[in-house]
Motif scaffolding. Structure first.
Motif, PDB file in Angstrom:
ATOM      1  N   VAL A  48      62.202  62.510  28.350  1.00 44.47           N
ATOM      2  CA  VAL A  48      63.250  62.152  29.052  1.00 44.47           C
ATOM      3  C   VAL A  48      63.942  60.899  28.863  1.00 44.47           C
ATOM      4  O   VAL A  48      63.112  59.990  28.483  1.00 44.47           O
ATOM      5  N   PRO A  49      65.007  60.726  28.833  1.00 44.89           N
ATOM      6  CA  PRO A  49      65.702  59.393  28.446  1.00 44.89           C
ATOM      7  C   PRO A  49      65.324  58.188  29.440  1.00 44.89           C
ATOM      8  O   PRO A  49      65.331  58.542  30.462  1.00 44.89           O
ATOM      9  N   ALA A  50      65.710  57.226  29.074  1.00 43.58           N
ATOM     10  CA  ALA A  50      65.873  55.925  29.886  1.00 43.58           C
ATOM     11  C   ALA A  50      67.107  55.850  30.701  1.00 43.58           C
ATOM     12  O   ALA A  50      68.080  56.546  30.419  1.00 43.58           O
ATOM     13  N   PHE A  51      67.408  55.174  31.865  1.00 39.99           N
ATOM     14  CA  PHE A  51      68.525  54.796  32.528  1.00 39.99           C
ATOM     15  C   PHE A  51      69.463  53.937  31.845  1.00 39.99           C
ATOM     16  O   PHE A  51      70.584  54.502  31.449  1.00 39.99           O
ATOM     17  N   SER A  52      69.074  52.840  31.006  1.00 45.39           N
ATOM     18  CA  SER A  52      69.854  52.398  30.067  1.00 45.39           C
ATOM     19  C   SER A  52      69.853  52.675  28.871  1.00 45.39           C
ATOM     20  O   SER A  52      69.132  52.908  28.078  1.00 45.39           O
ATOM     21  N   PHE A  53      71.307  52.687  28.472  1.00 47.01           N
ATOM     22  CA  PHE A  53      71.553  53.253  27.033  1.00 47.01           C
ATOM     23  C   PHE A  53      71.131  52.106  25.853  1.00 47.01           C
ATOM     24  O   PHE A  53      71.018  52.364  24.835  1.00 47.01           O
TER      25      PHE A  53
END
Length: 618
Positions: free
Chosen positions: A226-231
């Protein structure tokens, strides 16, 4: 009371919750001398309810906050203990990240960020009065007599304004979790011309994890890859699990047998609560045909035994709460550490503010967050960012910063609030956005980051990240426009029941139903591309037809948005307007024809009258 000068500032932010933190940081980062006034330094970015960030549509808001240089996304990533992608089985337009955070760490990290931000001073104290001079804001008077002079003031008081907590027969003048309420500002706001009303929210009990039988509950793991919120963040780590259990017939009987003791049903609470996050007693009454309701047991952090009982918000008396919670499977022997409560607070009618979130009657005075009648950390933070940007831009002599409904969920939310208003705590939902396919969370930076490219918010780190992602997406889409080997394509199509010509591009195969994951495996394409870019490229191809149709609709709508309406129009003198339309237009005073057309009670015929009036006026 003796008064004294606390300091001369460009902007003063009242409140250091999720809205106040974003407002203060963006003003300071844009080079303005800023002060943030908070009742208690220990309540900075305090998570009074669930220690989570994101969720359906809310995750989109967090991504957009990050794309515009805000802080919430990065702070959530730093303090994440579990990250999940919601709605993975549905289209990407409604998929949203949700992060369970460490409650205490979230507060500490945000406080540290504020403390180390240049141009920003933190002051503990209560705002007693907004000072004005000639219809313009001039500063803030504190309860101890200090005056913080300012060119702009942003009110972000959250649920603390004239707050009262309610549990059964017990009513206390208090903010959330025992923090003091802000008691001095409401009367001043009314004098300034705000329409003040009363809203309500609530929170469930916190239990001692040692008293919960987790073996009787279902484990809820965090998501894989799952990716992070911030790029700008790395991949977050899942260090804790949540658990799922359910209410039952006994739980419902306890609630129904004690409804006469519930403030929601005996008249103890008369203010308006959130429709989409009801108390457990409201759910049992409203959905009487349901045999059970989901209850999530979620950790509050890594350094505490407290767990949050999501889905069982209540204002029942303490003795009923004990009985009610212990009727749930897995909670039979639970010990309550903090009892559930409802909280009533003052907020304003957002028809009193412009889309910039500036108050219509006092220049330089802005509002953001739950004072605007919204619910949720994410909605508050997004408004704080926009209020801060507009306050700063006004001082710096730049044009207002207003996002269109087609550009961002933030634009949808603020347009809803300032054009339609809200009669209940407003919650962001994907269904509110007519261009949801355009507003996928994976495209937030492509849509919004260019808007801050000429500001200090566009740091070297953000620029490098954005340019890299933009280049990668362009390269990925170019590869997908290439043709697959004919023989291998025929074999691939036969194996998956895909019909059509084999001389197709990879993009054609996606549009016929193939997944990009299968294409990557079968043809070895996009091997070195990040997963987020692959996912965005796939959805861009898949929704190409819808995106083109939306683009045409957006272009048509923009023609109305570009037609400005003078702020001093006398609607009573415009022949042909219906009486209801006149009253609504006078109340909202829309800035454009597009905004006028979205006001409740203004129909297309009324808009046509305005178009004709504008033409004859010219």
């Amino acid at each position: 009371m003796t008064t004294f000068c606390e300091g001369q500032f460009d902007t003063v932010v009242i409140g250091a919750g999720h809205a106040g933190c974003e407002a203060a940081l963006v003003c300071a980062r844009l080079g303005l001398k800023t002060a943030v006034l908070t009742l208690n330094l220990d309540s900075i970015a305090f998570m009074a309810c669930n220690p989570s960030i994101g969720g359906t549509a809310k995750g989109h808001l967090v991504r957009e906050i990050d794309a515009l240089g805000g802080e919430m996304a990065r702070n959530a990533d730093k303090t994440a203990i579990q990250m999940r992608m919601l709605n993975e089985g549905k289209g990407e337009a409604v998929q949203s990240l949700r992060c369970q955070c460490d409650k205490n760490a979230y507060h500490r990290e945000m406080k540290r960020t504020l403390e180390n931000c240049d141009n920003l001073r933190i002051v503990q104290g209560e705002a007693a009065e907004i000072l004005t001079d000639g219809g313009k804001v001039s500063g803030v008077l504190t309860s101890y007599g200090g005056i913080l002079y300012a060119k702009a003031v942003i009110i972000a008081t959250g649920v603390y304004l004239n707050a009262e907590t309610v549990t059964g027969e017990l009513r206390q003048k208090s903010g959330p979790s025992g923090f003091a309420a802000a008691t001095m500002l409401t009367e001043n706001l009314i004098k300034l011309g705000f329409n003040v009303r009363r809203f309500k929210t609530g929170t469930p009990a916190r239990l001692d994890a040692r008293s919960v039988d987790f073996d009787k509950c279902q484990v809820q793991e965090g998501g894989d890859d799952v990716p992070a919120f911030s790029f700008l963040s790395g991949t977050p780590q899942n260090s804790r699990v949540c658990h799922l259990t359910y209410t039952n017939a006994e739980t419902h009987k306890i609630i129904l047998d004690n409804l006469d003791r519930s403030p929601l049903y005996n008249g103890g609470i008369s203010s308006t609560g959130p429709r989409y996050c009801p108390s457990v007693e409201t759910k049992v009454v409203r959905f009487s045909d349901k045999e059970r309701h989901q209850i999530f047991i979620e950790p509050e952090g890594v350094d505490t035994n407290e767990v949050y009982v999501q889905g069982m918000s209540s204002s029942m008396p303490h003795d009923v709460q004990v009985e009610m919670y212990r009727s749930v499977r897995g909670l039979e022997n639970c010990d309550i550490m903090r009892y559930a409560y409802a909280i009533e607070y003052d907020c304003i009618d957002t028809l009193d503010v412009y889309p910039t979130l500036e108050f219509k009657k006092v220049k330089g005075l802005y509002t953001a967050g739950q004072i605007n009648g919204t619910s949720g950390y994410e909605e508050a933070a997004a408004q704080g960012l926009i209020a801060g940007l507009n306050a700063a831009y006004a001082i710096l002599g730049k044009p207002p910063f207003i996002l269109d409904r087609s550009e961002a969920y933030i634009g949808v939310m603020i347009d809803d609030l300032t054009t339609k208003g809200t009669e209940e705590p407003y919650r962001m939902m994907t269904s509110r956005a007519e261009y949801a396919i355009n507003l996928r969370q994976g495209t937030a930076d492509f849509r919004l980051t260019p808007k801050i490219a000429d500001t200090p918010l566009y740091t070297a780190e953000r620029r490098n990240c954005f340019e890299t992602r933009k280049r990668q997406l362009a390269e990925a889409l170019k590869i997908l426009d290439g043709r697959a080997d004919r023989a291998r394509a025929q074999e691939f199509m036969r194996g998956r029941g895909i019909t059509g010509k084999a001389s197709a591009t990879y993009a054609d195969l996606i549009r016929r139903g193939a997944t990009l994951k299968d294409l990557c495996g079968a043809f070895g394409i996009l091997k070195d591309f990040p997963q987020q870019i692959i996912k965005t490229a796939e959805s861009t191809v898949k929704y190409e037809g819808y995106l083109k149709k939306n683009a045409q609709q957006i272009e048509k709508a923009k023609k109305l948005e570009e037609k400005a309406l003078p702020p001093d129009i006398d609607y009573d003198k415009i022949q042909g307007l219906r009486l209801e339309a006149r009253e609504r237009l006078k109340r909202v005073r829309p800035l454009t024809l597009g905004q006028a057309g979205r006001i409740y009670g203004v129909n297309p015929a009324d808009v046509t009258v305005l178009i004709v009036w504008l033409a004859t006026r010219k």
